[in-house]
Motif scaffolding. Sequence first.
Motif, short mmCIF file in Angstrom:
data_model
loop_
_atom_site.label_atom_id
_atom_site.label_comp_id
_atom_site.label_asym_id
_atom_site.label_seq_id
_atom_site.Cartn_x
_atom_site.Cartn_y
_atom_site.Cartn_z
N CYS A 88 -3.48 15.55 5.27
CA CYS A 88 -2.51 14.24 5.11
C CYS A 88 -1.79 14.01 6.39
O CYS A 88 -1.82 12.67 6.72
CB CYS A 88 -1.65 14.56 3.92
SG CYS A 88 -2.44 14.68 2.44
N TYR B 145 1.17 11.51 0.24
CA TYR B 145 0.66 12.79 0.81
C TYR B 145 1.08 14.03 0.40
O TYR B 145 2.03 14.06 -0.66
CB TYR B 145 1.14 12.55 2.17
CG TYR B 145 2.63 12.57 2.74
CD1 TYR B 145 3.26 13.47 3.19
CD2 TYR B 145 3.32 11.34 2.52
CE1 TYR B 145 4.41 13.55 3.55
CE2 TYR B 145 4.60 11.33 2.73
CZ TYR B 145 5.18 12.30 3.45
OH TYR B 145 6.66 12.40 4.00
N ILE C 216 0.87 -1.19 0.07
CA ILE C 216 0.03 -0.14 -0.06
C ILE C 216 0.97 1.29 -0.09
O ILE C 216 1.73 1.18 0.67
CB ILE C 216 -1.01 -0.03 1.34
CG1 ILE C 216 -1.78 -1.11 1.22
CG2 ILE C 216 -1.66 1.32 1.09
CD1 ILE C 216 -2.83 -1.21 2.39
N TYR D 29 -4.12 6.87 -2.90
CA TYR D 29 -4.11 5.66 -2.32
C TYR D 29 -3.82 4.46 -3.15
O TYR D 29 -4.94 4.62 -3.69
CB TYR D 29 -5.39 5.50 -1.27
CG TYR D 29 -5.09 4.33 -0.35
CD1 TYR D 29 -4.80 4.44 1.06
CD2 TYR D 29 -5.39 3.17 -0.83
CE1 TYR D 29 -4.70 3.50 2.02
CE2 TYR D 29 -5.68 1.91 0.25
CZ TYR D 29 -5.22 2.13 1.39
OH TYR D 29 -5.26 1.08 2.26
N ASN D 30 -2.83 3.78 -3.42
CA ASN D 30 -2.60 2.73 -4.22
C ASN D 30 -2.20 1.30 -3.60
O ASN D 30 -1.45 1.46 -2.70
CB ASN D 30 -1.71 3.23 -5.39
CG ASN D 30 -2.24 4.38 -6.46
OD1 ASN D 30 -3.03 3.96 -7.46
ND2 ASN D 30 -1.83 5.22 -5.96
N TYR E 22 0.67 5.30 0.32
CA TYR E 22 -0.19 6.27 0.51
C TYR E 22 0.65 7.79 0.03
O TYR E 22 1.59 7.72 0.60
CB TYR E 22 -0.71 6.60 1.93
CG TYR E 22 -1.49 7.83 2.14
CD1 TYR E 22 -2.50 8.02 1.75
CD2 TYR E 22 -1.04 9.01 2.93
CE1 TYR E 22 -3.31 9.31 1.51
CE2 TYR E 22 -1.61 10.04 3.21
CZ TYR E 22 -2.94 10.26 2.61
OH TYR E 22 -3.51 11.59 2.85
#
Length: 231
Positions: free
Chosen positions: A104, A91, A87, A172-173, A89
């Motif tokens: 964030c 920001y 994951i 968000y990937n 994230y």
Amino acid sequence: MTSSVLKPAAELASTNTRRFPNESAEYRRARQALLVEEIELRRHIERVAELRRALPPGGEVTKAYAFGGEAGAASLADLFGSKSTLIIYSYMFGPQREKPCPMCTSFMGTWEEKLPDIAQRVSLVFVARSPIARLIEAKKARGWTRHRIYSDPSGDYTRDYVSRDDSDLPGYNVFTRQDSTIRHFWAGEMGAGTMDPGQDPRGAPDMDPLWTLLDTTREGRGADWYPKLSY
């Protein structure tokens, strides 16, 4: 979860025996009706999660992305560590920002004590466009010790998976790795174009416990308050 075998939500709600001092009959009727909706919401969240897990294979990652970490240069594969799921994230702390985004920062601060738990299942890292030295300084200022932070110095990753024009936006990937093949699995795709009237852009379910908690209060999220870096 197979909906055909589930009891009606109203039937489940009718088994609730919780009562609180001095509550009125009107309150109890409304609360029972709300409980039915909460049960339905839980079921819908699970249905959405099942659909997400059942997605067909996403696009293969063929570009060699280069990140700068606290321990030096890293590839996308390096960010997985020993895990098969990653994951990332992203920001909002690009070079043009004097300070990191308060929203964030608030979201990231949530995870400091949860990262050891998360690390049992998946790899979670945080990426921003500022140079790594700047990210490290900001991390220390927050007192974070567990966050794995990385810089995307070229912006290649950010342009491909967060913002095509390299705008300072959150992202968000989720990526998966099987053998030596890395694929994109899922990303949050809800934003300004998908928000309902009167709402800020946000996904569902909301991953930020700040807002989820405020949703349980009479005041709710409000329309004129946002987290700050300090109070």
